[in-house]
Write an enzyme that holds these catalytic residues in place. Structure first.
Site, PDB file in Angstrom:
ATOM      1  CE  LYS A  82     -15.869 -20.766  -3.542  1.00 37.00           C
ATOM      2  NZ  LYS A  82     -15.670 -21.906  -4.234  1.00 37.00           N
ATOM      3  N   GLY A 182      -8.364 -20.427 -21.182  1.00 38.35           N
ATOM      4  CA  GLY A 182      -7.903 -20.631 -19.911  1.00 38.35           C
ATOM      5  C   GLY A 182      -6.979 -21.738 -19.803  1.00 38.35           C
ATOM      6  N   GLY A 184      -4.962 -22.940 -17.477  1.00 36.20           N
ATOM      7  CA  GLY A 184      -4.361 -22.934 -16.214  1.00 36.20           C
ATOM      8  C   GLY A 184      -4.444 -24.457 -15.698  1.00 36.20           C
ATOM      9  CB  VAL A 186      -9.033 -27.184 -15.208  1.00 34.11           C
ATOM     10  CG1 VAL A 186     -10.167 -27.979 -15.735  1.00 34.11           C
ATOM     11  CG2 VAL A 186      -9.495 -27.083 -13.566  1.00 34.11           C
TER      12      VAL A 186
HETATM   13  P1  NAD Z   1      -6.219 -21.329 -13.052  1.00 33.03           P
HETATM   14  O1  NAD Z   1      -6.143 -20.085 -12.122  1.00 33.03           O
HETATM   15  O2  NAD Z   1      -5.107 -22.443 -12.590  1.00 33.03           O
HETATM   16  O3  NAD Z   1      -6.223 -20.983 -14.514  1.00 33.03           O
HETATM   17  C1  NAD Z   1      -7.150 -20.016 -15.008  1.00 33.03           C
HETATM   18  C2  NAD Z   1      -6.398 -19.701 -16.302  1.00 33.03           C
HETATM   19  O4  NAD Z   1      -7.339 -18.708 -17.029  1.00 33.03           O
HETATM   20  C3  NAD Z   1      -4.973 -18.872 -16.165  1.00 33.03           C
HETATM   21  O5  NAD Z   1      -3.911 -19.618 -16.826  1.00 33.03           O
HETATM   22  C4  NAD Z   1      -5.350 -17.291 -16.405  1.00 33.03           C
HETATM   23  O6  NAD Z   1      -4.224 -16.765 -17.198  1.00 33.03           O
HETATM   24  C5  NAD Z   1      -6.591 -17.744 -17.520  1.00 33.03           C
HETATM   25  N1  NAD Z   1      -7.076 -16.450 -17.777  1.00 33.03           N
HETATM   26  C6  NAD Z   1      -7.568 -15.651 -16.828  1.00 33.03           C
HETATM   27  N2  NAD Z   1      -8.342 -14.711 -17.447  1.00 33.03           N
HETATM   28  C7  NAD Z   1      -8.282 -14.800 -18.887  1.00 33.03           C
HETATM   29  C8  NAD Z   1      -9.066 -14.405 -19.962  1.00 33.03           C
HETATM   30  N3  NAD Z   1      -9.668 -13.180 -19.829  1.00 33.03           N
HETATM   31  N4  NAD Z   1      -8.772 -15.107 -20.998  1.00 33.03           N
HETATM   32  C9  NAD Z   1      -8.247 -16.128 -21.157  1.00 33.03           C
HETATM   33  N5  NAD Z   1      -7.603 -16.725 -20.106  1.00 33.03           N
HETATM   34  C10 NAD Z   1      -7.648 -16.187 -19.051  1.00 33.03           C
HETATM   35  O7  NAD Z   1      -7.448 -21.830 -12.808  1.00 33.03           O
HETATM   36  P2  NAD Z   1      -8.094 -23.362 -12.887  1.00 33.03           P
HETATM   37  O8  NAD Z   1      -7.904 -24.095 -11.184  1.00 33.03           O
HETATM   38  O9  NAD Z   1      -7.592 -24.089 -13.792  1.00 33.03           O
HETATM   39  O10 NAD Z   1      -9.768 -23.112 -12.800  1.00 33.03           O
HETATM   40  C11 NAD Z   1     -10.128 -22.739 -14.165  1.00 33.03           C
HETATM   41  C12 NAD Z   1     -11.779 -22.472 -13.777  1.00 33.03           C
HETATM   42  O11 NAD Z   1     -12.175 -23.505 -13.345  1.00 33.03           O
HETATM   43  C13 NAD Z   1     -11.777 -21.490 -12.747  1.00 33.03           C
HETATM   44  O12 NAD Z   1     -13.265 -20.573 -12.938  1.00 33.03           O
HETATM   45  C14 NAD Z   1     -12.217 -22.303 -11.434  1.00 33.03           C
HETATM   46  O13 NAD Z   1     -13.089 -21.731 -10.714  1.00 33.03           O
HETATM   47  C15 NAD Z   1     -12.995 -23.391 -12.321  1.00 33.03           C
HETATM   48  N6  NAD Z   1     -12.888 -24.829 -11.306  1.00 33.03           N
HETATM   49  C16 NAD Z   1     -11.717 -25.321 -11.051  1.00 33.03           C
HETATM   50  C17 NAD Z   1     -11.559 -26.333 -10.446  1.00 33.03           C
HETATM   51  C18 NAD Z   1     -10.328 -27.079 -10.055  1.00 33.03           C
HETATM   52  O14 NAD Z   1     -10.265 -28.205  -9.570  1.00 33.03           O
HETATM   53  N7  NAD Z   1      -9.177 -26.569 -10.332  1.00 33.03           N
HETATM   54  C19 NAD Z   1     -12.845 -27.122  -9.917  1.00 33.03           C
HETATM   55  C20 NAD Z   1     -14.041 -26.652 -10.329  1.00 33.03           C
HETATM   56  C21 NAD Z   1     -13.965 -25.372 -10.985  1.00 33.03           C
END
Ligand code: NAD
Length: 360
Positions: A82, A182, A184, A186
């Site tokens: 990382k 969340g 976002g 995913v």
């Molecule tokens: P993202 O940044 O698109 O979405 C995260 C969401 O969480 C945002 O909408 C944000 O507003 C919300 N958020 C932040 N703080 C919050 C809180 N206190 N309460 C509620 N919501 C809150 O991220 P993502 O790509 O959707 O990833 C989400 C999680 O999954 C992360 O932890 C990431 O590390 C993990 N992840 C993502 C992937 C991927 O393919 N994107 C793969 C493996 C793991």
């Protein structure tokens, strides 16, 4: 334009810890390679406004180790690594910064593949890729699937159904109260799948627009961000931040199943035992959220869509094996997942040793 690369003494169990500095672009970053036993290390690059160097170093170490187990468990022929860039992703980005970072990654000669993570976009990675072939997660790559998030959501959804079958005796989600924390990349994709499957959705996000969208599209109920653990629910799907499952929050958790995408959901390892004591099934994050790294692995190995689909399908097969092993051994899912990953790593080390012996 002098890139200053310092090899720090890596902590026990880690292969390399590198600090990179370049004054002109103001780049300050750590690249950590935890293990290359299964193949070249792969893991995203995070850009974050860390308060101290120590905080950034700690994050790089912790995240790199997590990637070793995630990549091993998904059997991707990749090790764990990382990178973290110290800086505010909203104000401190520049072409020079990402080019300097790209040159640093290139110096490692393929020992580490980098990609997007929190704070880093595909556009940023395209700049990194101008300096090194060891940057993935690119839009213009032949084998790239673009945004990996829908694949991550699909893996989580398959595992969630499997978990539901185990806990509730049926994978039918009709009327099941599922809280998605969340919305976002995913979380929104997962919410859509859950809605299609008939789940009774509860959503929580600090982003008001995302919440409004989920209410409109999925008829979701809303939970205030600070009331998540007071909410009645059957299934909890954390898709926002890590560290949310603490001794205190788990004590209040009404869900019988936890399955979500967020990395590092357990604040401390001991929480796994508490979840088990409270009869809550926790499907380990790095097992269920491997969809994203699978699409990056396809890019690294230059494999096509069939590879991705086949590997994606294996996520839930693996989760099924895990649940069976938990049932027969009484061990926690976290412990079983760790043991499964270690087994893959040890087999890779054994194969490597055998090859050395044979070529002597
Ligand atoms: P993202 O940044 O698109 O979405 C995260 C969401 O969480 C945002 O909408 C944000 O507003 C919300 N958020 C932040 N703080 C919050 C809180 N206190 N309460 C509620 N919501 C809150 O991220 P993502 O790509 O959707 O990833 C989400 C999680 O999954 C992360 O932890 C990431 O590390 C993990 N992840 C993502 C992937 C991927 O393919 N994107 C793969 C493996 C793991």
């Amino acid at each position: 334009m002098q890139l200053c690369i310092t090899e720090e003494i890596a902590p026990q169990g880690y292969e390399r810890l590198i600090f990179v500095e370049e004054s002109e672009s103001k780049l300050r970053a750590f690249i950590c390679i935890h293990s290359t036993a299964c193949g070249p290390a792969a893991g995203g690059c995070r850009m974050w406004n860390y308060d101290t160097l120590e905080e950034a170093r700690y994050d790089a170490l912790r995240l790199a180790e997590g990637m070793t187990y995630k990549n091993a468990l998904a059997e991707l022929g990749l090790g764990g690594g990382k990178a973290v860039i110290i800086g505010n992703p909203k104000t401190d980005k520049s072409e020079a910064l990402f080019r300097a970072f790209g040159r640093a990654v290139d110096r490692l000669q393929g020992a580490y593949y980098t990609a997007e993570d929190v704070g880093i976009s595909t556009a940023d990675m395209e700049i990194v890729a101008q300096e090194t072939p060891y940057a993935v997660g690119l839009d213009n790559c032949e084998t790239s699937v673009g945004d990996p998030s829908p694949y991550t959501a699909e893996g989580v959804f398959q595992c969630l159904k499997l978990g539901a079958a185990d806990v509730f005796g049926s994978d039918d989600l009709t009327g099941r109260k599922v809280l998605v924390q969340g919305l976002g990349h995913v979380g929104m994709s997962l919410a859509s799948k859950l809605f299609d499957a008939g789940a009774d959705l509860i959503v929580s996000d600090i982003n008001v627009e995302a919440v409004e969208l989920a209410v409109t599209k999925f008829d979701a109920s809303v939970c205030a961000v600070d009331r998540v653990f007071d909410q009645e629910m059957d299934i909890f799907a954390p898709c926002a931040l890590g560290g949310i499952l603490t001794e205190q929050t788990v004590a209040k958790l009404s869900a019988k199943l936890v399955c979500g995408a967020a990395n590092n959901q357990l604040a401390v390892p001991e929480v796994a035992a508490q979840l088990q004591q409270q009869n809550i099934c926790y499907l380990p994050d790095y097992m269920v959220n491997a969809g994203g790294i699978i699409s990056l692995a396809a890019e690294i190995h230059n494999f096509g869509r069939e590879y991705q689909q086949e590997r994606l399908d294996r996520i839930s097969t693996r989760a099924e094996t895990l649940l069976n092993l938990c049932g027969t051994t009484g061990k926690t899912p976290s412990r079983v997942a760790h043991e499964m990953a270690v087994q893959v790593i040890e087999s890779a080390i054994e194969r490597d040793t055998q090859q050395h012996v044979n070529t002597r």
